[in-house]
Design a protein around this motif. Structure first.
Motif: not given
Length: 307
Positions: A218-229
């Motif tokens: 999985f790759r988060p959009p824009y490379g942005n994520y947090n712990r919930d992600t």
């Protein structure tokens, strides 16, 4: 047409030479292996070398297959206007390397969560080519990558692929692994956990429905994520979160690392885009990124063979 014709002639000549060489070896160049010719000495007797051992024969077979593959790739490189023939990647490891989260990319209490990384641990001069979103569906890209035999990975968002799932099915049939880039390409840290679950896990089900398998990458959009992600991603089957260390465009490269260079195991990002968004087409982008990769002495390997 002239370029394609010359490529076919070159490839035919290479294959003919290989066949002729094999025939000459079989008959010792004098027809002695043909029916009615002089009998061959028994194995191990004077006049004939002992048969090759299993591992040596397997290595020789692999080397010959690699030579033929590179010869075909050289023809394709000329056809598609590449500056140089792409280099051959080494065989993938029998045991995949252990992937950990890159320093500085951690979230709190991340033990057991999918690792987030930009580079795969390896000493080989290989990089990994990945493509995001899915807006541009250029049939030339499918033909080009198939003929060049360059591996790549697709991280898809449903909102731009749902008008033509069949294009990416053709891509999958050519060996490309389909991975998750969310339903709608939203900024995940700004969403609640429930909203993130819909974006990530519902895309898992979309990909299962259309391509037969839930992704593990999985790759988060824009490379942005947090712990919930990462918690949500892990809950619906994600085992790793590859980001990137360089990004390719038709007319330039952009670099994440301070030295503006490639390193063994780097992940290269690009997008399914066309002339409406770029100064060039997807084949133009491939020519640019492969020129950079090859000039620096790197080959492209398949990400899923290592992660």
């Amino acid at each position: 047409m002239k370029r394609r014709g010359s490529g076919v002639v070159v490839l035919a000549a290479l294959l003919a030479a290989a066949v002729a060489s094999g025939c000459a070896a079989e008959t010792d160049g004098r027809g002695e292996g043909a029916p009615g010719g002089p009998a061959k000495p028994a194995a191990g007797q004077p006049g004939e070398a002992a048969p090759m051992a299993g591992p040596a024969r397997a290595l020789d077979t692999y080397a010959e297959a690699l030579r033929k593959k590179q010869a075909a790739r050289a023809v394709a490189a000329k056809k598609w206007g590449l500056a140089k023939t792409p280099l051959a990647a080494p065989e993938p490891p029998k045991v995949k390397p252990r992937i950990t989260t890159r320093k500085g990319f951690e979230v709190r209490d991340d033990a057991g969560l999918p690792p987030v990384f930009t580079t795969v641990p390896t000493k080989e001069k290989i990089v990994f080519l990945t493509m995001d979103d899915g807006a541009e569906k250029d049939p030339e890209l499918l033909r080009m990558m198939t003929e060049l035999d360059i591996p790549y990975s697709a991280f898809l968002s449903d909102y731009v692929t749902n008008d033509d799932y069949g294009y990416f099915k053709k891509m999958q049939q050519r060996g490309v692994v389909i991975s998750n880039h969310t339903l709608n390409h939203r900024y995940l840290p700004g969403l609640s956990r429930a909203e993130q679950k819909r974006e990530i896990c519902d895309q898992q089900e979309k990909i299962l429905k259309h391509y037969g398998k839930r992704p593990t990458l999985f790759r988060p959009p824009y490379g942005n994520y947090n712990r919930d992600t990462l918690v949500v991603a892990e809950s619906c089957g994600i085992t790793a979160v590859p980001l990137w260390s360089a990004e390719a465009f038709p007319d330039h490269m952009e670099w994440r690392e301070w030295d503006r260079d490639l390193h063994p195991g780097d992940i290269v990002l690009t997008h399914f885009r066309g002339k409406e968004d770029w100064k060039g087409s997807m084949p133009d982008m491939i020519r640019q990124v492969m020129k950079t990769i090859t000039n620096k002495g790197y080959a492209v390997a398949k990400l899923e063979d290592y992660v």
